[in-house]
Design a protein around this motif. Sequence first.
Motif, PDB file in Angstrom:
ATOM      1  N   SER A 178      -6.561   2.448   0.312  1.00 31.12           N
ATOM      2  CA  SER A 178      -7.778   1.624   0.245  1.00 31.12           C
ATOM      3  C   SER A 178      -8.104   1.345  -1.213  1.00 31.12           C
ATOM      4  O   SER A 178      -7.513   1.928  -2.129  1.00 31.12           O
ATOM      5  CB  SER A 178      -8.947   2.326   0.939  1.00 31.12           C
ATOM      6  OG  SER A 178      -9.576   3.232   0.067  1.00 31.12           O
ATOM      7  N   ASP A 185      -8.471   4.305  -3.423  1.00 33.96           N
ATOM      8  CA  ASP A 185      -7.250   4.959  -3.943  1.00 33.96           C
ATOM      9  C   ASP A 185      -6.747   4.228  -5.189  1.00 33.96           C
ATOM     10  O   ASP A 185      -6.227   4.858  -6.117  1.00 33.96           O
ATOM     11  CB  ASP A 185      -6.153   4.964  -2.871  1.00 33.96           C
ATOM     12  CG  ASP A 185      -6.595   5.709  -1.630  1.00 33.96           C
ATOM     13  OD1 ASP A 185      -6.987   6.881  -1.758  1.00 33.96           O
ATOM     14  OD2 ASP A 185      -6.557   5.107  -0.544  1.00 33.96           O
ATOM     15  N   THR A 187      -3.203   8.070   1.204  1.00 29.30           N
ATOM     16  CA  THR A 187      -3.647   9.240   1.959  1.00 29.30           C
ATOM     17  C   THR A 187      -2.692   9.353   3.145  1.00 29.30           C
ATOM     18  O   THR A 187      -2.589   8.416   3.951  1.00 29.30           O
ATOM     19  CB  THR A 187      -5.102   9.042   2.474  1.00 29.30           C
ATOM     20  OG1 THR A 187      -5.950   8.827   1.360  1.00 29.30           O
ATOM     21  CG2 THR A 187      -5.569  10.251   3.265  1.00 29.30           C
ATOM     22  N   HIS A 195     -12.454   3.030   7.074  1.00 24.74           N
ATOM     23  CA  HIS A 195     -11.424   2.348   7.865  1.00 24.74           C
ATOM     24  C   HIS A 195     -10.809   3.310   8.878  1.00 24.74           C
ATOM     25  O   HIS A 195     -10.487   4.444   8.513  1.00 24.74           O
ATOM     26  CB  HIS A 195     -10.304   1.821   6.945  1.00 24.74           C
ATOM     27  CG  HIS A 195     -10.824   0.861   5.921  1.00 24.74           C
ATOM     28  ND1 HIS A 195     -11.299   1.263   4.694  1.00 24.74           N
ATOM     29  CD2 HIS A 195     -10.974  -0.488   5.967  1.00 24.74           C
ATOM     30  CE1 HIS A 195     -11.704   0.192   4.016  1.00 24.74           C
ATOM     31  NE2 HIS A 195     -11.510  -0.877   4.762  1.00 24.74           N
TER      32      HIS A 195
HETATM   33  P1  AMP Z   1     -12.305   4.004   2.249  1.00 28.28           P
HETATM   34  O1  AMP Z   1     -13.747   4.462   2.272  1.00 28.28           O
HETATM   35  O2  AMP Z   1     -11.821   3.598   3.591  1.00 28.28           O
HETATM   36  O3  AMP Z   1     -12.042   3.015   1.148  1.00 28.28           O
HETATM   37  O4  AMP Z   1     -11.405   5.296   1.895  1.00 28.28           O
HETATM   38  C1  AMP Z   1     -11.843   6.389   1.111  1.00 28.28           C
HETATM   39  C2  AMP Z   1     -10.693   7.390   1.060  1.00 28.28           C
HETATM   40  O5  AMP Z   1     -10.375   7.837   2.388  1.00 28.28           O
HETATM   41  C3  AMP Z   1      -9.389   6.847   0.484  1.00 28.28           C
HETATM   42  O6  AMP Z   1      -8.730   7.901  -0.229  1.00 28.28           O
HETATM   43  C4  AMP Z   1      -8.563   6.458   1.713  1.00 28.28           C
HETATM   44  O7  AMP Z   1      -7.151   6.547   1.518  1.00 28.28           O
HETATM   45  C5  AMP Z   1      -9.019   7.503   2.722  1.00 28.28           C
HETATM   46  N1  AMP Z   1      -9.038   6.993   4.101  1.00 28.28           N
HETATM   47  C6  AMP Z   1      -9.452   5.767   4.522  1.00 28.28           C
HETATM   48  N2  AMP Z   1      -9.353   5.665   5.851  1.00 28.28           N
HETATM   49  C7  AMP Z   1      -8.870   6.846   6.295  1.00 28.28           C
HETATM   50  C8  AMP Z   1      -8.542   7.359   7.589  1.00 28.28           C
HETATM   51  N3  AMP Z   1      -8.705   6.654   8.711  1.00 28.28           N
HETATM   52  N4  AMP Z   1      -8.050   8.626   7.665  1.00 28.28           N
HETATM   53  C9  AMP Z   1      -7.893   9.369   6.536  1.00 28.28           C
HETATM   54  N5  AMP Z   1      -8.179   8.943   5.298  1.00 28.28           N
HETATM   55  C10 AMP Z   1      -8.676   7.688   5.168  1.00 28.28           C
END
Ligand code: AMP
Length: 143
Positions: A52, A55, A77, A103
């Motif tokens: 995302s 990252d 991740t 997500h």
């Molecule tokens: P986001 O808020 O979706 O931008 O993601 C925040 C963090 O959580 C980033 O390190 C992503 O890689 C991780 N992430 C996003 N979606 C998921 C998911 N469904 N399961 C595990 N980790 C996630």
Amino acid sequence: MTVGRILERKGYGLETVSPSTTIAAISHHLNDQGIGAVVIVDDSGRLKGIVSERDIVRALAAHGPSALDKPAHEIMTANVITATEDEPVDEIMRLMTESKFRHVPIARDGKLVGLVSIGDLVKHRITELEKETEAFRAYIRAA
Ligand code: AMP
């Protein structure tokens, strides 16, 4: 309401890239598609991870511009939480809030069929609240 209904309205399908895709290419892809995350799959379509915007920011802060040349598998991740279409929207919202991600890929019989973002769920919730408000107004007008 289930996340499956959200997908029916939004459309099935999701953006995927291979583990060797560079962060520069992923950044362009996110920008072009107007999305916040891509799912990483191998040649057989197996789920390997998620990258995302968060990252990418983290990698840039840690490595500077050279982060853009790194492959997805170095910053993704790997332990991705997925859900199934029958799960209630409220549950997925709780999961996102507690786990601090926005997500969730949706799987059916072990295969990825879509992805819901916090934006999709909030949009749905606002529509629901607007309908409820209108129903209350109609009730009050009729009283
Ligand atoms: P986001 O808020 O979706 O931008 O993601 C925040 C963090 O959580 C980033 O390190 C992503 O890689 C991780 N992430 C996003 N979606 C998921 C998911 N469904 N399961 C595990 N980790 C996630």
